[in-house]
Enzyme design. Structure first.
Site, short mmCIF file in Angstrom:
data_model
loop_
_atom_site.label_atom_id
_atom_site.label_comp_id
_atom_site.label_asym_id
_atom_site.label_seq_id
_atom_site.Cartn_x
_atom_site.Cartn_y
_atom_site.Cartn_z
N HIS A 125 9.60 5.41 6.33
CA HIS A 125 8.99 6.21 7.40
C HIS A 125 8.66 5.44 8.66
O HIS A 125 8.32 6.02 9.67
CB HIS A 125 7.73 6.93 6.90
CG HIS A 125 6.56 5.99 6.73
ND1 HIS A 125 6.47 5.11 5.69
CD2 HIS A 125 5.44 5.81 7.48
CE1 HIS A 125 5.35 4.42 5.80
NE2 HIS A 125 4.71 4.82 6.88
C1 UD1 Z 1 0.92 7.33 9.62
C2 UD1 Z 1 0.33 5.93 9.87
C3 UD1 Z 1 1.11 4.92 9.03
C4 UD1 Z 1 1.14 5.31 7.58
C5 UD1 Z 1 1.71 6.71 7.47
C6 UD1 Z 1 1.77 7.19 6.04
C7 UD1 Z 1 -0.52 5.49 12.15
C8 UD1 Z 1 -0.27 4.73 13.38
N1 UD1 Z 1 0.48 5.52 11.27
O1 UD1 Z 1 2.25 7.33 10.11
O2 UD1 Z 1 0.47 3.66 9.15
O3 UD1 Z 1 1.93 4.39 6.86
O4 UD1 Z 1 0.88 7.59 8.23
O5 UD1 Z 1 2.26 8.47 5.98
O6 UD1 Z 1 -1.59 6.02 11.97
N2 UD1 Z 1 3.79 15.12 10.03
C9 UD1 Z 1 3.87 16.31 9.36
N3 UD1 Z 1 2.82 16.65 8.56
C10 UD1 Z 1 1.72 15.89 8.41
C11 UD1 Z 1 1.67 14.68 9.12
C12 UD1 Z 1 2.69 14.30 9.92
O7 UD1 Z 1 4.84 17.03 9.46
O8 UD1 Z 1 0.82 16.26 7.62
C13 UD1 Z 1 4.92 14.72 10.89
C14 UD1 Z 1 4.73 15.12 12.32
O9 UD1 Z 1 5.95 15.45 12.84
C15 UD1 Z 1 4.22 13.85 12.96
C16 UD1 Z 1 4.97 12.79 12.17
O10 UD1 Z 1 5.06 13.32 10.85
O11 UD1 Z 1 4.46 13.79 14.31
C17 UD1 Z 1 4.29 11.46 12.14
O12 UD1 Z 1 2.94 11.56 11.70
P1 UD1 Z 1 1.82 10.52 12.21
O13 UD1 Z 1 0.53 10.78 11.54
O14 UD1 Z 1 1.82 10.45 13.68
O15 UD1 Z 1 2.37 9.13 11.73
P2 UD1 Z 1 3.06 8.67 10.36
O16 UD1 Z 1 4.44 8.30 10.65
O17 UD1 Z 1 2.81 9.64 9.24
#
Ligand code: UD1
Length: 393
Positions: free
Chosen positions: A232
């Site tokens: 990821h």
């Molecule tokens: C975040 C953490 C990362 C961790 C990861 C585990 C930061 C900087 N990064 O990254 O350290 O390893 O979580 O998962 O805080 N999304 C969904 N549903 C959700 C959450 C996210 O669909 O419940 C999608 C959205 O499109 C979102 C993308 O995933 O934009 C990324 O989510 P985000 O929380 O920004 O960062 P992660 O890549 O999950």
């Protein structure tokens, strides 16, 4: 003493569960006259969820599986750019602090929620404790590294998982009295949950979580021997050339030897679709794409996997204790204690397909060699709560 602890994203939940349990134990003991040391230490705990992860299978499922009480306050921040997530969390968390006036804010890990709430706590003059302090990848392109540096610089108590992290903090000039080596709180959860995980059938996990729906013929042939993949990080999934090369290797090479179970993170699924790779993944033979799994399900798959390929930090640690050969798809790690040179089960392979190919063969030959770094004993949360009680209001 009033403590606010903060969670935001999936990797935080397995770190907060043991902490909350240890607070409950401490409060129970405080009522017991034979525990006279802790008598004055009744702890009032408030759990704040920033809402960074909000999908049921990224958040609610973990609260249920790990018996975490529902958050007292949910800030409902959701997805956004880093500045949006951090900024909106700070605005919302400031109000919580002004209303609740806690003695301590406790943050875990290195996600945006960790950093945002640390800054807000210090600006409000609230003391700050960081669980999983001192990890350093020295890679400033990782948003998590920035979060770690900011959080540790501001923290009054820094709870470290290993001696290498203590050394990192000393080298940055953190005073000795603030550094508390307590062990790895993730392993508290692993030890508390491993019996439950052992009972789950691998076939049931696949059947329940397969993105294909039921694919019995495909899965029942090779399920004895499989590797497990999670991916990821922006460094692996945001560049179409890199992601395409990885996917081609998985489909055309890795799955020739072993069945591959891939638990697909939402952001990875989004990128695969954007780069036109999703159909290939879905139609590949001996590759089973799975939805994001629950804690026990992933632990169960890890227990029997021939090899794990991952860019997650937590999985590196779990592989270390379980002994699962782990190919870390990064060029650096903030968790060097999990690497083979420190006795662990993991090797850094970045996203160089040649290196992944060569190392995966060696790792499968090597087999399982469990390793337990100092104080990864399942009792870290108790040590943390004891330190907080001693530090007082
Ligand atoms: C975040 C953490 C990362 C961790 C990861 C585990 C930061 C900087 N990064 O990254 O350290 O390893 O979580 O998962 O805080 N999304 C969904 N549903 C959700 C959450 C996210 O669909 O419940 C999608 C959205 O499109 C979102 C993308 O995933 O934009 C990324 O989510 P985000 O929380 O920004 O960062 P992660 O890549 O999950």
């Amino acid at each position: 003493m009033k403590i606010i602890s903060v969670v935001g994203a999936r990797p935080n939940f397995m770190k907060i569960a043991p902490f909350i349990r240890a607070i409950k134990t401490c409060n129970k003991n405080a009522k017991d006259p034979s525990f006279y040391f802790t008598q004055s230490s009744s702890l009032h705990h408030i759990l704040v969820h920033t809402g960074q992860h909000y999908d049921d299978n990224m958040s609610r499922a973990f609260f249920e599986a790990l018996d975490i009480p529902e958050a007292d306050i949910n800030l409902g921040i959701g997805s956004g750019s880093h500045a949006e997530q951090v900024g909106m969390t700070m605005v919302a968390f400031e109000k919580v602090l002004q209303q609740e006036k806690p003695d301590w804010v406790v943050v875990v890990g290195d996600v945006n929620a960790t950093c945002a709430c640390s800054i807000t706590a210090k600006k409000e003059g609230v003391r700050l404790a960081h669980i999983e302090a001192g990890l350093r990848s020295k890679d400033m392109t990782m948003p998590e590294e920035i979060n770690r540096l900011v959080t540790d610089r501001l923290s009054d108590l820094l709870f470290t998982p290993d001696r290498l992290s203590d050394e990192n903090l000393r080298n940055e000039g953190v005073p000795e009295r603030k550094i508390k080596f307590v062990g790895n709180i993730m392993i508290d959860t692993l030890e508390a949950q491993r019996k439950k995980a052992e009972k789950i059938k691998i076939e049931d996990i696949i059947e329940k979580n397969s993105i294909h729906g039921l694919i019995a013929g495909k899965l029942l042939t090779g399920v004895q021997d499989y590797s497990l993949l999670t991916l990821h990080r922006p460094s692996n999934v945001d560049d179409p050339a890199i992601l395409t090369e990885i996917v081609n290797f998985l489909i055309h090479e890795l799955t020739k030897d072993l069945m591959l179970l891939w638990t697909v993170h939402p952001r990875t699924q989004k990128q695969l679709k954007k780069f036109g790779l999703w159909e290939q993944v879905m139609s590949a033979e001996k590759l089973i794409p799975l939805k994001p799994l629950g804690y026990h399900e992933l632990l169960r798959l890890n227990m029997d996997a021939a090899m794990v390929l991952t860019d997650s930090g937590g999985l590196q640690e779990e592989c270390c204790v379980l002994g699962t050969p782990c190919l870390t798809l990064r060029w650096n790690t903030e968790r060097p204690v999990t690497l083979q040179e420190h006795g662990g089960a993991s090797v850094l392979v970045g996203n160089d397909v040649g290196l992944i190919r060569k190392t995966s063969r060696e790792m499968i030959q090597r087999g399982r060699i469990p390793c337990r770094p100092e104080l990864w004993d399942g009792k870290t949360a108790d040590r943390i709560v004891a330190e907080l009680v001693e530090a007082g209001m």
